[in-house]
Design an enzyme around this catalytic site. Sequence first.
Site, PDB file in Angstrom:
ATOM      1  CD  GLU A  21       5.350   4.419  -3.819  1.00 50.68           C
ATOM      2  OE1 GLU A  21       4.627   3.496  -3.434  1.00 50.68           O
ATOM      3  OE2 GLU A  21       5.718   4.534  -4.998  1.00 50.68           O
ATOM      4  N   GLY A  86      -1.190  -3.317  -1.646  1.00 49.64           N
ATOM      5  CA  GLY A  86      -2.358  -3.876  -0.971  1.00 49.64           C
ATOM      6  C   GLY A  86      -1.999  -5.244  -0.399  1.00 49.64           C
ATOM      7  CG  MET A 180      -0.701  -1.189  -9.589  1.00 43.33           C
ATOM      8  SD  MET A 180      -1.762   0.275  -9.733  1.00 43.33           S
ATOM      9  CE  MET A 180      -1.953   0.412 -11.491  1.00 43.33           C
ATOM     10  CD  GLU A 181       4.129   0.658  -9.388  1.00 42.02           C
ATOM     11  OE1 GLU A 181       4.202   0.097  -8.269  1.00 42.02           O
ATOM     12  OE2 GLU A 181       3.208   1.440  -9.712  1.00 42.02           O
ATOM     13  CG  ASP A 204      -4.590  -0.787  -0.291  1.00 39.09           C
ATOM     14  OD1 ASP A 204      -3.724  -0.026  -0.739  1.00 39.09           O
ATOM     15  OD2 ASP A 204      -4.867  -1.872  -0.837  1.00 39.09           O
TER      16      ASP A 204
HETATM   17  N1  SAH Z   1      -3.321   8.012  -6.561  1.00 34.93           N
HETATM   18  C1  SAH Z   1      -2.579   7.681  -7.761  1.00 34.93           C
HETATM   19  C2  SAH Z   1      -2.797   6.242  -8.198  1.00 34.93           C
HETATM   20  C3  SAH Z   1      -2.202   5.258  -7.233  1.00 34.93           C
HETATM   21  S1  SAH Z   1      -2.201   3.660  -7.912  1.00 34.93           S
HETATM   22  C4  SAH Z   1      -3.047   8.600  -8.895  1.00 34.93           C
HETATM   23  O1  SAH Z   1      -4.135   9.146  -8.812  1.00 34.93           O
HETATM   24  O2  SAH Z   1      -2.300   8.748  -9.867  1.00 34.93           O
HETATM   25  C5  SAH Z   1      -1.608   2.741  -6.519  1.00 34.93           C
HETATM   26  C6  SAH Z   1      -0.121   2.697  -6.286  1.00 34.93           C
HETATM   27  O3  SAH Z   1       0.130   2.073  -5.043  1.00 34.93           O
HETATM   28  C7  SAH Z   1       0.650   1.882  -7.312  1.00 34.93           C
HETATM   29  O4  SAH Z   1       1.939   2.406  -7.488  1.00 34.93           O
HETATM   30  C8  SAH Z   1       0.684   0.468  -6.697  1.00 34.93           C
HETATM   31  O5  SAH Z   1       1.933  -0.150  -6.864  1.00 34.93           O
HETATM   32  C9  SAH Z   1       0.403   0.668  -5.198  1.00 34.93           C
HETATM   33  N2  SAH Z   1      -0.777  -0.010  -4.616  1.00 34.93           N
HETATM   34  C10 SAH Z   1      -1.188   0.197  -3.338  1.00 34.93           C
HETATM   35  N3  SAH Z   1      -2.299  -0.511  -3.067  1.00 34.93           N
HETATM   36  C11 SAH Z   1      -2.625  -1.204  -4.207  1.00 34.93           C
HETATM   37  C12 SAH Z   1      -3.704  -2.070  -4.556  1.00 34.93           C
HETATM   38  N4  SAH Z   1      -4.675  -2.351  -3.693  1.00 34.93           N
HETATM   39  N5  SAH Z   1      -3.717  -2.579  -5.820  1.00 34.93           N
HETATM   40  C13 SAH Z   1      -2.746  -2.280  -6.701  1.00 34.93           C
HETATM   41  N6  SAH Z   1      -1.718  -1.433  -6.426  1.00 34.93           N
HETATM   42  C14 SAH Z   1      -1.643  -0.888  -5.194  1.00 34.93           C
END
Ligand code: SAH
Length: 236
Positions: A21, A86, A180-181, A204
């Site tokens: 990002e 999402g 998530m932030e 997504d």
């Molecule tokens: N692939 C990463 C984890 C990604 S978590 C690893 O393995 O470490 C998802 C990230 O994208 C988070 O920063 C969150 O803010 C965002 N995000 C995108 N889609 C999301 C969803 N459906 N639910 C929650 N967070 C989502």
Amino acid sequence: MTDGVTGRRGVIALMGAMDVEVAAIRQAICQPRLVTVLGCEITSGLLDGHPVLLAESGIGKVNASLTTAALAQAGATSLVFVGVAGGVGPGIQVGDAVVATSLVQHDVDITVFGHAPGVISGVLAGGVADSGLSDALAAGARALNATVHRGIIASGDQFITSPDRAAAIAQQFDAMAVEMEGAAVAQVCTRLGLPFAVLRWISDTADGHAETDFGQFVQKIAQLDLAVVKQLLSTR
Ligand code: SAH
């Protein structure tokens, strides 16, 4: 009087959760200087002639809170978060942009004591985004031909992959997107009096395909984030 690490006034902090990002933004910063504040690595420098700070927070609300505090300590006078989320609102599709009007933590729940969902100590666990910065982010995303939605973003320490959970969050908080932030950034900025805005590209739709859709979409995110930040800076 000068501010923090940069020694200048009017310093925008740019923040994302994951390397992808912020990678392109980091590459575009001229005269980069690395500093560590509160254990967070921050790049300071110039982006298209504007003084900026950049940090990758890591995933989740605690990481985002600490990094927001570090950016404030380093001299940020406003903060812009760019990343993915999402989509949970009606008609929100992968590739759209959601610019937050306000943000709330959907996993804050002391309702058993008679408090509303997302409320703690009588206060919404989140905050209201700065309208000027948010307008500029929305205009920047529109300039990239994105469909831009403006509304509430709900944050929690969970990757949402269930249509039922997504629908419940959308309904309970009138939310358009989950991530998530953002609400942690909002809450810390509000406590510190720092204007902020959050833009999320929809990676997504928080359903059973979310993991695959997310994985494919994040490949494009670095350039989108850089482009929207450059658009924002061009208006200042
Ligand atoms: N692939 C990463 C984890 C990604 S978590 C690893 O393995 O470490 C998802 C990230 O994208 C988070 O920063 C969150 O803010 C965002 N995000 C995108 N889609 C999301 C969803 N459906 N639910 C929650 N967070 C989502």
